[in-house]
Design an enzyme around this catalytic site. Structure first.
Site, PDB file in Angstrom:
ATOM      1  N   HIS A  36      -6.899   9.774  -1.814  1.00  0.00           N
ATOM      2  CA  HIS A  36      -6.241   9.753  -0.516  1.00  0.00           C
ATOM      3  C   HIS A  36      -7.069  10.450   0.572  1.00  0.00           C
ATOM      4  CE1 HIS A  36      -1.909   9.475   1.273  1.00  0.00           C
ATOM      5  NE2 HIS A  36      -2.814   9.347   2.221  1.00  0.00           N
TER       6      HIS A  36
ATOM      7  N   LYS B 183      -2.247   5.989  -4.347  1.00  0.00           N
ATOM      8  CA  LYS B 183      -3.281   6.972  -4.004  1.00  0.00           C
ATOM      9  C   LYS B 183      -3.096   8.281  -4.767  1.00  0.00           C
ATOM     10  CE  LYS B 183      -3.315   5.115   0.716  1.00  0.00           C
ATOM     11  NZ  LYS B 183      -2.043   4.360   0.634  1.00  0.00           N
TER      12      LYS B 183
ATOM     13  N   ASP C 246       0.839  -1.188   0.000  1.00  0.00           N
ATOM     14  CA  ASP C 246       0.000   0.000   0.000  1.00  0.00           C
ATOM     15  C   ASP C 246       0.875   1.238   0.000  1.00  0.00           C
ATOM     16  OD1 ASP C 246      -2.883   1.163   0.646  1.00  0.00           O
ATOM     17  OD2 ASP C 246      -1.446   2.206   1.937  1.00  0.00           O
TER      18      ASP C 246
END
Length: 320
Positions: A112, A79, A45
């Site tokens: 985000h 993101k 991530d």
């Protein structure tokens, strides 16, 4: 050793336990990602705001070169930062991030924060931040709907296989579902026993949206940032409820906190430099908590949010 997967609403399989790249130093990032892949991690991530996507990509490339995995084995998440919300900015920054990772596509690309800020050219400053090139916090003009439709076009163009959002509340999720052509696959939120957000979790479950928890250990993640709230809040690792349950099961407090989330169907993205803790985090599904233990941990809820811009001195009341 590998993680079980969660089936997303588009049929894609996402590992339930991944590795979060927030606050991973650039100098160590490639080696850490490589070692995490070697340990069994397949979900990573990231975000352009973390400033380490190029190095993370180097770790991925080395692991593929050494036949530890193939690209299709991995689930790479990134993101869209606040200053790239203008619809015409979404695809270019996504392509830049893919180039940094040295990838052809993301498995998941998410918004985000639900806030548009003034665009700052990456050639002027990168990674981005909350302020513009003059050091001011300047709102952007993009609506969340216009940004999300630009995100949908990333799927059409093959730049990402899934899209989602992060740090959205229930009202924003309900609004998003009214205009989404491609439903969000995931919602990523701060989630730990001090901030359970059960009604938001229930909403996502009803709507078939997977939830990923970040900051699963609560204040632990924020003490090294000098955040007063983090230092003034008892560590979950030391909380009597957590330590009692950990001792009973012969597990670490970290494993108990992660299992509390994963047993309830939530994905987690912890990180560690230690090979032993990497393995322990990945092995959190090797035991089950009983109903009373799950409820006792959830009962620690204080509605206490650490990852709020206001806590960093940034006057953007996203969660007000």
């Amino acid at each position: 050793m590998s993680s079980p997967t969660i089936k997303l609403n588009n049929g894609q399989e996402m590992p339930q336990v991944g590795f979060g790249l927030w606050k991973v130093d650039k100098a160590d990032c490639a080696d850490i990602v490589y070692n995490a892949i070697k340990t069994g991690y397949r979900l990573f991530d990231g975000a352009c705001d973390y400033g380490n996507e190029k190095e993370a990509g180097e770790g991925v490339a080395r692991a593929i070169q050494d036949s530890l995995c193939t690209r299709s084995d991995l689930f790479i998440v990134s993101k869209l930062w606040n200053s790239f919300h203008d619809p015409e900015r979404v695809a270019p920054i996504c392509k830049k991030q893919l180039k940094d990772w040295d990838l052809d596509y993301f498995d998941l690309y998410i918004i985000h924060f639900p806030i548009s800020l003034k665009y700052v050219d990456p050639s002027v400053r990168y990674p981005p931040g909350f302020t513009d090139e003059n050091g001011n916090i300047t709102p952007g003009k993009a609506t969340l709907e216009s940004t999300y439709h630009a995100m949908e076009e990333l799927v059409d163009q093959g730049l990402t296989r899934s899209i989602g959002v992060s740090n959205y509340n229930g009202a924003l999720m309900l609004d998003l579902l009214r205009y989404a052509r491609i439903r969000p696959a995931t919602l990523q939120i701060e989630h730990h026993p001090y901030l359970v957000q059960q009604k938001l979790l229930d909403l996502c479950q009803r709507e078939g949206i997977a939830v990923t928890a970040y900051s699963s250990f609560g204040p632990q993640s924020f003490r090294d940032l000098g955040m007063k709230l983090g230092h003034n809040t008892p560590l979950l690792f030391d909380h009597p409820v957590i330590t009692k349950i950990a001792e009973k099961h012969g597990k670490t407090p970290a494993q108990v906190l992660l299992r509390w989330a994963t047993q309830r169907g939530i994905a987690v993205i912890p990180k560690s430099k230690s090979e032993g803790r990497l393995r322990q985090n990945l092995e959190n599904m090797g035991f089950d908590l009983n109903k009373e233990e799950l409820e006792e941990i959830s009962g620690l809820d204080r509605r206490l949010r650490f990852n709020d811009p206001l806590n960093y001195g940034v006057p953007i009341p996203i969660f007000a």
